[in-house]
Each structure stands twice: as C-alpha cells, then as structure tokens.
Design an enzyme around this catalytic site. Structure first.
Site, PDB file in Angstrom:
ATOM      1  N   LYS A 203      35.308  52.677 -35.544  1.00  0.00           N
ATOM      2  CA  LYS A 203      34.218  53.076 -34.657  1.00  0.00           C
ATOM      3  C   LYS A 203      33.376  51.866 -34.269  1.00  0.00           C
ATOM      4  CE  LYS A 203      31.968  57.005 -34.972  1.00  0.00           C
ATOM      5  NZ  LYS A 203      31.061  58.099 -35.400  1.00  0.00           N
ATOM      6  N   GLU A 209      37.701  45.994 -44.084  1.00  0.00           N
ATOM      7  CA  GLU A 209      39.108  46.204 -44.430  1.00  0.00           C
ATOM      8  C   GLU A 209      39.992  46.275 -43.183  1.00  0.00           C
ATOM      9  OE1 GLU A 209      36.652  48.574 -47.514  1.00  0.00           O
ATOM     10  OE2 GLU A 209      36.559  48.078 -45.376  1.00  0.00           O
ATOM     11  N   GLY A 264      33.691  60.044 -38.676  1.00  0.00           N
ATOM     12  CA  GLY A 264      35.043  59.558 -38.939  1.00  0.00           C
ATOM     13  C   GLY A 264      35.960  60.583 -39.558  1.00  0.00           C
ATOM     14  N   ARG A 265      35.462  61.350 -40.535  1.00  0.00           N
ATOM     15  CA  ARG A 265      36.330  62.302 -41.229  1.00  0.00           C
ATOM     16  C   ARG A 265      36.588  63.552 -40.408  1.00  0.00           C
ATOM     17  NH1 ARG A 265      31.529  61.445 -43.459  1.00  0.00           N
ATOM     18  NH2 ARG A 265      30.043  63.135 -43.874  1.00  0.00           N
ATOM     19  N   GLU A 350      32.893  63.297 -49.349  1.00  0.00           N
ATOM     20  CA  GLU A 350      32.013  62.422 -48.565  1.00  0.00           C
ATOM     21  C   GLU A 350      30.990  63.246 -47.799  1.00  0.00           C
ATOM     22  OE1 GLU A 350      33.381  58.462 -46.898  1.00  0.00           O
ATOM     23  OE2 GLU A 350      33.127  59.579 -45.026  1.00  0.00           O
ATOM     24  N   HIS A 381      54.821  70.327 -63.194  1.00  0.00           N
ATOM     25  CA  HIS A 381      55.399  69.519 -64.268  1.00  0.00           C
ATOM     26  C   HIS A 381      54.524  68.310 -64.586  1.00  0.00           C
ATOM     27  CE1 HIS A 381      59.241  71.735 -64.332  1.00  0.00           C
ATOM     28  NE2 HIS A 381      58.951  71.947 -63.058  1.00  0.00           N
ATOM     29  N   LYS A 503      29.553  48.235 -49.770  1.00  0.00           N
ATOM     30  CA  LYS A 503      29.921  47.303 -48.697  1.00  0.00           C
ATOM     31  C   LYS A 503      28.989  46.092 -48.691  1.00  0.00           C
ATOM     32  CE  LYS A 503      31.882  50.602 -45.362  1.00  0.00           C
ATOM     33  NZ  LYS A 503      31.738  51.153 -43.990  1.00  0.00           N
TER      34      LYS A 503
END
Length: 542
Positions: A203, A209, A264-265, A350, A381, A503
C-alpha cells in the site's frame, strides 16, 4: 455503560452458570422427546453455505440471549455504518469499504473507481494469459511472482492455492513474503527471467520486507541480462503511493490502484488480488467477488437468529468470554484450503487482538482468540489427541466439501467420514462405563486412558463444491464474523497499531547490526545488546 454491566451480558452470565456443566449428549438425547430436532433448529444456510452449529454447548435460550447481546452492543448499527461508508475506523479516521469492491450496486461508494480499476486489471490479465504480453525476449509469461507481506500475501496466496483447478496450467504462481532470503531464493531457482512477471504489492511501497525482496528480484533480473529499459515488461506494482512505485523503477502504466479505505487483510478483492486474476482469469475472479457479495447480502438482510456471520461471531464470544476458551481451531477437510487457517490468523487476530476500546478505555474481558489449524485428516494425527482428551476447551470449525475435487475413488467418502466422525466423537466422548466395557475385566488400568470427556463444541460448514463463488462466500463469512465480535467487544477491528513498534525498533537494531562502530551498551537492554553482539561477531564485525 460498560459491556459487562449490560443487562444482556449479566443475563448470559447467569445462564452460563445454569448450563455450564450440561453435556451435549443430554441435549441431543432430548431430540427423542419430539418436536424439531436439535440439528434442525441449529442448522442454517446462507450464500450457498450450510452451517450446522448444533454441536455447541447452547440451547434455545442461549441463542436468544446471545442475539440480545448483539443488539445491545449495536452490531446491526455498526454493520450498516460500514456498508454506508461511514467512519468505522476512528483511529485512522477512515471508512472501511472492502464490501464495495464486490458490489454490483452502481450507487455504492467509489463504484466508478472500482469498476475502472477492475477493468484495467482484466485487460492486463487477459494480455498476460493470452501471451500478448511478453517478456523482454518476446516469450510469453509463464511465471508470476507476487511479492508482498501480510494482507498483500496471505489472501492472494490462499485463494490461488484454493482455486488451483481453475488456474491456467501454463502459468505458475509463486508468493514471496519473508525477508529471509531463503524464501526468495527458493523461487529464483524455479523461474526464468525471460518468462517471469513480478507483481509488487504494498500500500505505501515502503514496507521493509517487501522492498527488500523486490530489490533483490530486480537485481536478479538485471544480472540475468534484462536491461533497465526492459524491466517494465517484467514488473507491475499495486500501491496507493504511485510516486514511490515510479521511484522504484516501475512504469506508471504498470501501476494498479489501492485505496486507504481498504485494509490490507481485507484487500484481496481489490488490485491486491491481481495475482489471483492472473492465475484464474477475470471471469473466475468475478465469481469470487459474486460469492462474497452474496454473503454481504445475507449479512445485511438475514434476521440475527438466522444470520451466519452473527451466529459465528456470537459463538466465539460465548466460548472466549464465558467459558474462558483461549483459541479457536479451523480444520478444513480440503487440501486446497491448506492456507485458510494462516489467512484467518491475520484476519481475526490482527483485527480484534486489541485491549483498547473505541473510547480508549482498557477492556476488562478477553477479546480475540488464538486462531490456528491444519487441514484434515493431517491434524487428526497431530494435535487432535489434545482436542479430545486434553483439559483445554478448544472450539472447532470443520469445513468440508460435498463434492470431490478429483476423480480418485474412495478418497472423498473417507475424507467426509473422518470429518463427520471427528465432530461426533468430540461431542459424544466416551464415558467411564463405556471405557470399562472396551477394556474388559483383564485391563482395568486402561480405563482412565480411554475415557473421553466429550462435550467439545464444533461447527460444521459445508460447501457443495470448492469453486470461486463458494470460496468468496466463505471468506466474507469470516470477515463479517470479525465485525460482529469487534462490535461486541467495542474495539476497532480495522487498525493494527501493534504492528508498528516492532518495525520502528527493527530499523534501530538493523542499524546497529551493520554499523562499523561497536554498539553503545546503554542503547538497548542487556539481552538485545548481547544478541546484536553475537550476530556482529559471527559476521566479522567488532
């Protein structure tokens, strides 16, 4: 008035004390007394999804009281405000309009801008998929590399994996998010610079990153013979910060728009989903949006007592705040939904992992549960032992497809049998007397080890098949669950200030890791100072 002082809350507290020890076996046994069965009363549908919540520790009174709580905390008003484009993210003074991205209403907020951007995406996707868009040597694109992190990675990755059967088999899509270079290196070993298109999603276009990976990928292209002037054929950007994208070296014509009213999410429905459209095509992308829009309509129109997102959100509050459950398991019995739990981790934790109320007061009740999961039958399992016999109460969402995605015989019946049997076993358990019969008179010492308490709650969500429309509805179901719970807990589900501190400190620590001069021991705590020193020593720095 605070949440815990509401009459609806205190009524639920009193009711909880009355039924807290009642076993689901007892409730299901009441089916034999006539009237509508428990499954009939507690199964609803919406937007093509089936939703069986009969294996929850509730009765009709519980459901009625939970719905009272939803009304008392303004769930309907908050829902309507979001759809209307009102400011529902007050800390950033923003509207929240991911639902507008999938609306066919021409009068919806920003409808013209949304349609124009989606049309631009479709034209570009068709060019790439048809081979009209080529790399610098004229070869068609065969590899898509999506570089982003958080919502710019988890949503598109989850959807592309889920809809693999609808994807163009000639085009392989990769996702890189981790700043650990091993993530990008693994992809570089599989792609060809002549046939690779990079989609850089950020954005702000300042995310550390994402930019680190994007720069390394750009360097890889140039080291492999791609001239600077030809990079435009291999890079596109998705961002709200056009200036930064151009500064990076991506041509302005290759930039797709994001808006600050989409978090964003919640953004896979926007140009953030460009990698989805490149993989499955504009038509299937439209069906994905249509499925989400169907769930939007259901959320807005269905009565609260029969409203899937509302019921799902209320059940989560019931276990989190009254039973003290700390986590929620998502168990998709579909390998295609492998990345759904990790996507939901960000979406829910979040969004609602907050301790500050909208007015700034600190909550005095638990908020978001820890979301986790793994596809069935693998989870059976691994961690299902704890689910069945551990002392911790963990509600479960089972998600199953009624139609197989493959032609292999026997697999799907066995898969569904496992899913349905697990929910039944978790509900029933095994009594001491039943265990005695199994152990027999020769092994009485075995009895305590084969007793199952049961009474473990679960929802079973059924999709007729895993297609774009059903997936869109499923994702929107969980999105709206977040709004319901955030409204009840009175938190802002649409900001994420907790991401920021790490950050900020990360930049300070990085500067110290690579500095020529030794680190001032007064700058950090003793642990962090020691960690930095050890890393510097390994790298040959003093």
């Amino acid at each position: 008035m605070t949440l815990k002082s509401l009459p609806a809350w205190t009524a639920l507290e009193a009711h909880y004390q009355q039924i807290r020890d009642k076993h689901l076996r007892e409730w299901f046994a009441e089916d034999k007394q006539g009237g509508a069965s428990r499954a009939e009363r507690f199964t609803i549908s919406g937007a093509g999804l089936g939703f069986d919540f009969s294996k929850h520790r509730i009765d009709d009174t519980t459901l009625s009281l939970l719905v009272d709580l939803a009304r008392a905390t303004g769930v309907e008003a908050r829902r309507d405000a979001m759809f209307a484009g009102d400011i529902v993210n007050p800390t950033e003074h923003r509207a929240v309009l991911h639902t507008a991205l999938r609306s066919h209403d021409v009068n919806a907020p920003f409808a013209k801008e949304i349609q124009a951007e989606r049309a631009k995406m479709a034209v570009f996707a068709d060019k790439v998929r048809s081979g009209a868009w080529t790399g610098h040597t004229g070869k068609p694109i065969r590899h898509i590399v999506n570089i982003g992190i958080g919502g710019s990675d988890l949503g598109p990755k989850m959807v592309v994996h889920a809809l693999h059967q609808f994807a163009d088999p000639k085009i392989k899509t990769y996702f890189v998010s981790n700043v650990d270079g091993a993530d990008l290196q693994r992809v570089l070993e599989q792609i060809d610079p002549e046939t690779t298109l990079a989609v850089i999603v950020s954005k702000t276009f300042t995310t550390q990153e994402t930019l680190t990976n994007a720069i390394s990928l750009r360097d890889w292209f140039t080291k492999n013979g791609v001239k600077q002037a030809d990079l435009a054929k291999h890079f596109v950007g998705v961002s709200s910060n056009v200036a930064e994208v151009v500064k990076f070296g991506i041509a302005e014509d290759n930039i797709f728009q994001m808006w600050d009213w989409v978090g964003g999410r919640y953004s896979l429905w926007s140009a953030v989903g460009l990698s989805i459209m490149l993989a499955v095509g504009p038509n299937h992308f439209d069906h994905l949006l249509a499925g989400a829009e169907r769930m939007d309509q259901h959320f807005r129109e269905a009565p609260l007592e029969r409203n899937l997102p509302v019921i799902m959100g209320l059940l989560g509050v019931w276990y989190r705040d009254f039973f003290g459950s700390q986590s929620q398991l998502v168990a998709p019995y579909s390998e295609s939904l492998h990345f759904l739990p990790s996507y939901l981790q960000q979406l829910e934790m979040e969004s609602n992992g907050k301790s500050a109320q909208l007015n700034g007061d600190t909550v005095d009740y638990p908020t978001a549960a820890v979301i986790w999961g793994e596809p069935g039958t693998n989870g059976q399992h691994a961690f299902f032992q704890m689910i069945h016999q551990g002392p911790t109460l963990i509600p479960i969402d089972f998600i199953a497809l009624l139609t197989a995605e493959h032609p292999l015989p026997h697999h799907h019946d066995r898969l569904l049998a496992n899913c349905f049997a697990q929910s039944e076993a978790l509900m029933l358990g095994r009594t001491f007397e039943e265990a005695q019969k199994i152990a027999g008179p020769d092994k009485p010492e075995l009895v305590p080890h084969i007793v199952f308490p049961g009474n473990r709650p679960s929802t079973t969500i059924l999709l007729d098949e895993l297609n774009p429309q059903a997936l869109g509805a499923l994702i929107a179901l969980y999105e709206h669950k977040v709004l319901v719970q955030g409204s009840i807990w009175n938190v802002n589900s649409f900001d994420q200030w907790g991401v920021e501190l790490g950050k900020i400190l990360g930049k300070v620590v990085e500067a110290d890791l690579i500095a020529d001069a030794p680190v001032d021991p007064a700058k950090h705590d003793s642990s962090t100072t020691a960690l930095i020193a050890r890393a510097r020593a390994k790298a040959g720095r003093k």
